[in-house]
Design a protein around this motif. Structure first.
Motif, PDB file in Angstrom:
ATOM      1  N   GLU A  24      45.840 123.752  57.806  1.00 29.11           N
ATOM      2  CA  GLU A  24      47.021 123.067  57.268  1.00 29.11           C
ATOM      3  C   GLU A  24      48.062 124.077  56.779  1.00 29.11           C
ATOM      4  OE1 GLU A  24      48.161 120.075  53.604  1.00 29.11           O
ATOM      5  OE2 GLU A  24      46.107 120.112  54.336  1.00 29.11           O
ATOM      6  N   SER A  25      47.625 125.112  56.086  1.00 28.54           N
ATOM      7  CA  SER A  25      48.581 126.104  55.598  1.00 28.54           C
ATOM      8  C   SER A  25      49.141 126.946  56.745  1.00 28.54           C
ATOM      9  CB  SER A  25      47.967 127.001  54.523  1.00 28.54           C
ATOM     10  OG  SER A  25      46.899 127.745  55.042  1.00 28.54           O
ATOM     11  N   ARG A  26      48.372 127.162  57.796  1.00 32.26           N
ATOM     12  CA  ARG A  26      48.889 127.866  58.979  1.00 32.26           C
ATOM     13  C   ARG A  26      50.003 127.049  59.629  1.00 32.26           C
ATOM     14  NH1 ARG A  26      43.314 128.699  60.167  1.00 32.26           N
ATOM     15  NH2 ARG A  26      42.722 130.819  59.638  1.00 32.26           N
ATOM     16  N   SER A  29      53.182 127.102  57.468  1.00 27.41           N
ATOM     17  CA  SER A  29      53.944 128.347  57.550  1.00 27.41           C
ATOM     18  C   SER A  29      54.698 128.466  58.882  1.00 27.41           C
ATOM     19  CB  SER A  29      53.034 129.556  57.348  1.00 27.41           C
ATOM     20  OG  SER A  29      52.117 129.662  58.407  1.00 27.41           O
ATOM     21  N   ALA A  30      54.258 127.735  59.906  1.00 25.80           N
ATOM     22  CA  ALA A  30      54.925 127.783  61.208  1.00 25.80           C
ATOM     23  C   ALA A  30      56.117 126.829  61.289  1.00 25.80           C
ATOM     24  CB  ALA A  30      53.928 127.455  62.314  1.00 25.80           C
ATOM     25  N   ARG A  31      56.230 125.886  60.352  1.00 25.29           N
ATOM     26  CA  ARG A  31      57.333 124.908  60.382  1.00 25.29           C
ATOM     27  C   ARG A  31      58.660 125.554  60.001  1.00 25.29           C
ATOM     28  NH1 ARG A  31      54.032 120.756  57.104  1.00 25.29           N
ATOM     29  NH2 ARG A  31      52.738 119.919  58.737  1.00 25.29           N
ATOM     30  N   GLU A  32      59.737 124.963  60.502  1.00 27.84           N
ATOM     31  CA  GLU A  32      61.067 125.408  60.106  1.00 27.84           C
ATOM     32  C   GLU A  32      61.300 125.016  58.662  1.00 27.84           C
ATOM     33  OE1 GLU A  32      64.211 124.177  62.650  1.00 27.84           O
ATOM     34  OE2 GLU A  32      63.191 124.858  64.449  1.00 27.84           O
TER      35      GLU A  32
END
Length: 94
Positions: A24-26, A29-32
């Motif tokens: 979930e945290s990965r 962190s990939a979201r805009e």
């Protein structure tokens, strides 16, 4: 000896912090993201459609901003090089 060093250099280890990160945290962190950046860290680029001119229209806009504030925030693409040679925060994680 040099051969042993070359083999060591070819081994890529996962950082300890990355071992204890959830999926979930990965994904998060990939979201805009919307970031606030100091204007001094945003640079222009070739063929930029808006040019800054010190003319009557610019002076009028500056007076409007003094009176009413910024009504429409500026936007910038991530990944562009900052003036200090770094990258935007969104780009650093990539």
């Amino acid at each position: 000896m040099a051969e042993k060093e070359q083999r060591r250099a070819g081994i890529k280890l996962t950082r300890v912090d990355d071992l204890f990160v959830t999926e979930e945290s990965r994904q998060e962190s990939a979201r805009e993201k919307v970031l606030e950046l100091p204007l001094a860290e945003i640079s222009d680029f070739r063929e930029h459609p808006f040019k800054v001119r010190t003319d009557e229209a610019m002076l009028g806009m500056a007076e409007s901003v003094k009176q009413y504030g910024v009504l429409v925030p500026g936007a910038s693409q991530s990944g562009r090089r900052l003036r200090n040679g770094g990258r935007t925060s969104a780009e650093k994680g990539k």
